[in-house]
Design a protein around this motif. Structure first.
Motif, PDB file in Angstrom:
ATOM      1  N   UNK A 128      15.902 -23.652   6.685  1.00 19.39           N
ATOM      2  CA  UNK A 128      14.577 -24.213   6.366  1.00 19.39           C
ATOM      3  C   UNK A 128      14.328 -25.500   7.124  1.00 19.39           C
ATOM      4  N   UNK A 129      13.069 -25.905   7.139  1.00 19.02           N
ATOM      5  CA  UNK A 129      12.685 -27.184   7.715  1.00 19.02           C
ATOM      6  C   UNK A 129      11.398 -27.650   7.036  1.00 19.02           C
ATOM      7  N   UNK A 130      10.990 -28.871   7.318  1.00 20.12           N
ATOM      8  CA  UNK A 130       9.721 -29.377   6.798  1.00 20.12           C
ATOM      9  C   UNK A 130       8.622 -29.108   7.815  1.00 20.12           C
ATOM     10  N   UNK A 131       7.540 -28.523   7.343  1.00 17.49           N
ATOM     11  CA  UNK A 131       6.423 -28.222   8.218  1.00 17.49           C
ATOM     12  C   UNK A 131       5.251 -29.153   7.964  1.00 17.49           C
ATOM     13  N   UNK A 132       4.616 -29.585   9.042  1.00 17.23           N
ATOM     14  CA  UNK A 132       3.423 -30.417   8.955  1.00 17.23           C
ATOM     15  C   UNK A 132       2.295 -29.661   9.648  1.00 17.23           C
ATOM     16  N   UNK A 133       1.392 -29.098   8.855  1.00 18.86           N
ATOM     17  CA  UNK A 133       0.257 -28.335   9.373  1.00 18.86           C
ATOM     18  C   UNK A 133      -0.988 -29.213   9.316  1.00 18.86           C
ATOM     19  N   UNK A 134      -1.481 -29.616  10.477  1.00 17.66           N
ATOM     20  CA  UNK A 134      -2.610 -30.549  10.515  1.00 17.66           C
ATOM     21  C   UNK A 134      -3.662 -30.031  11.488  1.00 17.66           C
ATOM     22  N   UNK A 135      -4.868 -29.805  10.960  1.00 20.03           N
ATOM     23  CA  UNK A 135      -5.929 -29.231  11.781  1.00 20.03           C
ATOM     24  C   UNK A 135      -7.273 -29.682  11.258  1.00 20.03           C
ATOM     25  N   UNK A 136      -8.334 -29.066  11.787  1.00 19.56           N
ATOM     26  CA  UNK A 136      -9.677 -29.405  11.334  1.00 19.56           C
ATOM     27  C   UNK A 136      -9.947 -28.989   9.910  1.00 19.56           C
ATOM     28  N   UNK A 139      -4.497 -30.039   5.937  1.00 19.23           N
ATOM     29  CA  UNK A 139      -3.447 -31.052   6.065  1.00 19.23           C
ATOM     30  C   UNK A 139      -2.400 -30.695   5.019  1.00 19.23           C
ATOM     31  N   UNK A 140      -1.306 -30.096   5.463  1.00 17.88           N
ATOM     32  CA  UNK A 140      -0.325 -29.529   4.548  1.00 17.88           C
ATOM     33  C   UNK A 140       1.080 -29.994   4.924  1.00 17.88           C
ATOM     34  N   UNK A 141       1.835 -30.406   3.921  1.00 20.76           N
ATOM     35  CA  UNK A 141       3.267 -30.672   4.072  1.00 20.76           C
ATOM     36  C   UNK A 141       3.988 -29.593   3.276  1.00 20.76           C
ATOM     37  N   UNK A 142       4.902 -28.875   3.913  1.00 16.41           N
ATOM     38  CA  UNK A 142       5.534 -27.737   3.254  1.00 16.41           C
ATOM     39  C   UNK A 142       7.002 -27.632   3.637  1.00 16.41           C
ATOM     40  N   UNK A 143       7.780 -27.059   2.747  1.00 17.21           N
ATOM     41  CA  UNK A 143       9.133 -26.648   3.074  1.00 17.21           C
ATOM     42  C   UNK A 143       9.028 -25.217   3.586  1.00 17.21           C
ATOM     43  N   UNK A 145      10.694 -21.935   4.524  1.00 17.05           N
ATOM     44  CA  UNK A 145      11.930 -21.182   4.294  1.00 17.05           C
ATOM     45  C   UNK A 145      12.046 -19.942   5.174  1.00 17.05           C
ATOM     46  N   UNK A 146      10.935 -19.529   5.770  1.00 12.91           N
ATOM     47  CA  UNK A 146      10.916 -18.353   6.623  1.00 12.91           C
ATOM     48  C   UNK A 146       9.566 -18.238   7.288  1.00 12.91           C
ATOM     49  N   UNK A 147       9.411 -17.255   8.183  1.00 11.87           N
ATOM     50  CA  UNK A 147       8.169 -17.163   8.942  1.00 11.87           C
ATOM     51  C   UNK A 147       6.960 -16.906   8.053  1.00 11.87           C
ATOM     52  N   UNK A 148       7.173 -16.338   6.856  1.00  8.92           N
ATOM     53  CA  UNK A 148       6.055 -16.086   5.939  1.00  8.92           C
ATOM     54  C   UNK A 148       6.285 -16.721   4.577  1.00  8.92           C
ATOM     55  N   UNK A 149       7.147 -17.701   4.516  1.00 13.03           N
ATOM     56  CA  UNK A 149       7.525 -18.309   3.237  1.00 13.03           C
ATOM     57  C   UNK A 149       7.398 -19.824   3.334  1.00 13.03           C
ATOM     58  N   UNK A 150       6.249 -20.334   2.943  1.00 15.22           N
ATOM     59  CA  UNK A 150       5.977 -21.759   2.974  1.00 15.22           C
ATOM     60  C   UNK A 150       5.837 -22.278   1.549  1.00 15.22           C
ATOM     61  N   UNK A 151       6.682 -23.203   1.187  1.00 18.04           N
ATOM     62  CA  UNK A 151       6.638 -23.822  -0.137  1.00 18.04           C
ATOM     63  C   UNK A 151       5.838 -25.112  -0.027  1.00 18.04           C
ATOM     64  N   UNK A 152       4.608 -25.085  -0.493  1.00 11.33           N
ATOM     65  CA  UNK A 152       3.700 -26.214  -0.315  1.00 11.33           C
ATOM     66  C   UNK A 152       4.138 -27.388  -1.184  1.00 11.33           C
ATOM     67  N   UNK A 153       4.386 -28.531  -0.548  1.00 13.31           N
ATOM     68  CA  UNK A 153       4.758 -29.749  -1.270  1.00 13.31           C
ATOM     69  C   UNK A 153       3.554 -30.655  -1.486  1.00 13.31           C
ATOM     70  N   UNK A 154       2.702 -30.721  -0.501  1.00  9.20           N
ATOM     71  CA  UNK A 154       1.535 -31.585  -0.622  1.00  9.20           C
ATOM     72  C   UNK A 154       0.434 -31.138   0.303  1.00  9.20           C
ATOM     73  N   UNK A 155      -0.786 -31.511  -0.041  1.00 11.22           N
ATOM     74  CA  UNK A 155      -1.944 -31.179   0.787  1.00 11.22           C
ATOM     75  C   UNK A 155      -3.001 -32.254   0.563  1.00 11.22           C
ATOM     76  N   UNK A 156      -4.118 -32.147   1.245  1.00 14.52           N
ATOM     77  CA  UNK A 156      -5.170 -33.130   1.059  1.00 14.52           C
ATOM     78  C   UNK A 156      -5.930 -32.850  -0.233  1.00 14.52           C
TER      79      UNK A 156
END
Length: 346
Positions: A128-136, A139-143, A145-156
């Motif tokens: 796993x790693x921490x993902x930072x998805x930022x676009x128009x 705004x998502x911070x997620x753990x 765990x896999x290509x289709x498995x995002x554990x959302x930790x925070x968002x706007x």
């Protein structure tokens, strides 16, 4: 496996062919920026009409640049959410029709999974790693765990960071797209010239990783003079530099919390705002964290990220039904859960 990926969620008509989820054979992006600049933002009706006009030539160009025929493609993928409804329907309908007519497997892909996968196209990254998805739009911070498995930790809780960039740029008449223009002007200004606030959302534990940009946007647009520090000039360059600095530190402050709390030392960024020079610099300053960004050409919308992540769904045996349709939004994120409804299910 060679996958042809189509992306048309907003104002880029894109098609790419990717082999085994890694090797980009061709990657064509037709941008609509000149058609939307006069309006200082994307006009949905114009966007969908341009997609309908360009989709066939773009797909043909992707095949030509790959020196391949359609018969040599093993599967077809297209974005079906989230995005502008009309734009999504053009690419999705074209992709489904092409797959049906040629008897090839078809898979519909979540646009955000594509952005999260973009860095994988040129890097070997372990989960796993921490993902930072930022676009128009997000705004998502997620753990991750896999290509289709995002554990959302925070968002706007209100505006996305990209939306804030665009609205500030539009208000001051700086140009479109706003993020690119502000990044360029900020490099000529002083980020210390204004003391813009970072929103505090720490009253509840559920807000620990959430971000907010509405207050910052309001301060920059309507109250800039009151935040100007003594001895500094209220110039456009200084305003952009201070605004960009605050926006990026809003993101990194929450992201660094997640690093400390999870113990994960790898951060992977994706989305259009991942191209921002100051955001990249702030993450690079942390020597204890490995930060991985997509190349600039893969930060914006592109077909390669769609074809890349589609390969893993197809390899697992997943297929989309012919009645799969587009969805402008994805379900509300549930913090602390691997939100497969929002990210992994089509």
């Amino acid at each position: 496996m060679k996958v042809l990926g189509i992306e048309s969620s907003c104002d880029e008509t894109a098609c790419a062919i990717v082999e085994d989820g890694k090797k980009i054979i061709s990657n064509v992006v037709a941008t609509q920026i000149p058609f939307h600049q006069i309006y200082k933002g994307v006009v949905p009706e114009i966007a969908s009409r341009k997609h309908a006009e360009w989709i066939l030539p773009v797909v043909r160009q992707a095949l030509t640049e790959a020196d391949m025929s359609l018969e040599q493609v093993d599967a077809i993928a297209a974005t079906n959410r989230p995005g502008l409804m009309g734009s999504l329907l053009v690419g999705l309908t074209f992709g489904k029709t092409l797959a049906w007519a040629t008897g090839k497997p078809f898979i519909a892909i979540n646009h955000m999974l594509g952005h999260m996968y973009a860095a994988h196209l040129e890097n070997d990254i372990q989960y796993p790693y921490l993902g930072l998805l930022v676009s128009g739009g997000h705004s998502i911070i997620a753990k991750v765990n896999g290509f289709d498995d995002l554990e959302v930790l925070g968002t706007t809780v209100d505006d996305s960071v990209g939306e804030a960039f665009d609205k500030v740029s539009k208000f001051y008449g700086l140009g479109y797209p706003g993020g690119v223009v502000i990044d360029r002007l900020a490099q000529k200004g002083d980020p210390k010239s204004f003391a813009f606030p970072i929103a505090k959302l720490d009253k509840r534990e559920t807000n620990r990783y959430d971000v907010s940009f509405s207050g910052l946007k309001t301060a920059v647009i309507h109250q800039a003079d009151s935040f100007l520090k003594p001895g500094y000039e209220n110039t456009t360059e200084n305003l952009c530099a201070a605004f960009q600095e605050t926006a990026c530190k809003t993101l990194t402050s929450r992201l660094f919390r997640a690093v400390e709390d999870t113990g994960l030392k790898t951060v992977v960024a994706g989305g259009g705002v991942a191209a921002n020079s100051r955001l990249r610099a702030l993450l690079a300053e942390r020597s204890d964290i490995k930060c991985i960004f997509p190349p600039l050409k893969l930060c914006g919308d592109n077909g390669a990220m769609i074809a890349g992540v589609a390969y893993h769904f197809l390899k697992r045996g997943d297929r989309s039904d012919w009645d799969t349709t587009a969805c402008a939004r994805i379900p509300q994120f549930k913090r602390g859960l691997a939100n497969l409804e929002a990210f992994g299910r089509r």
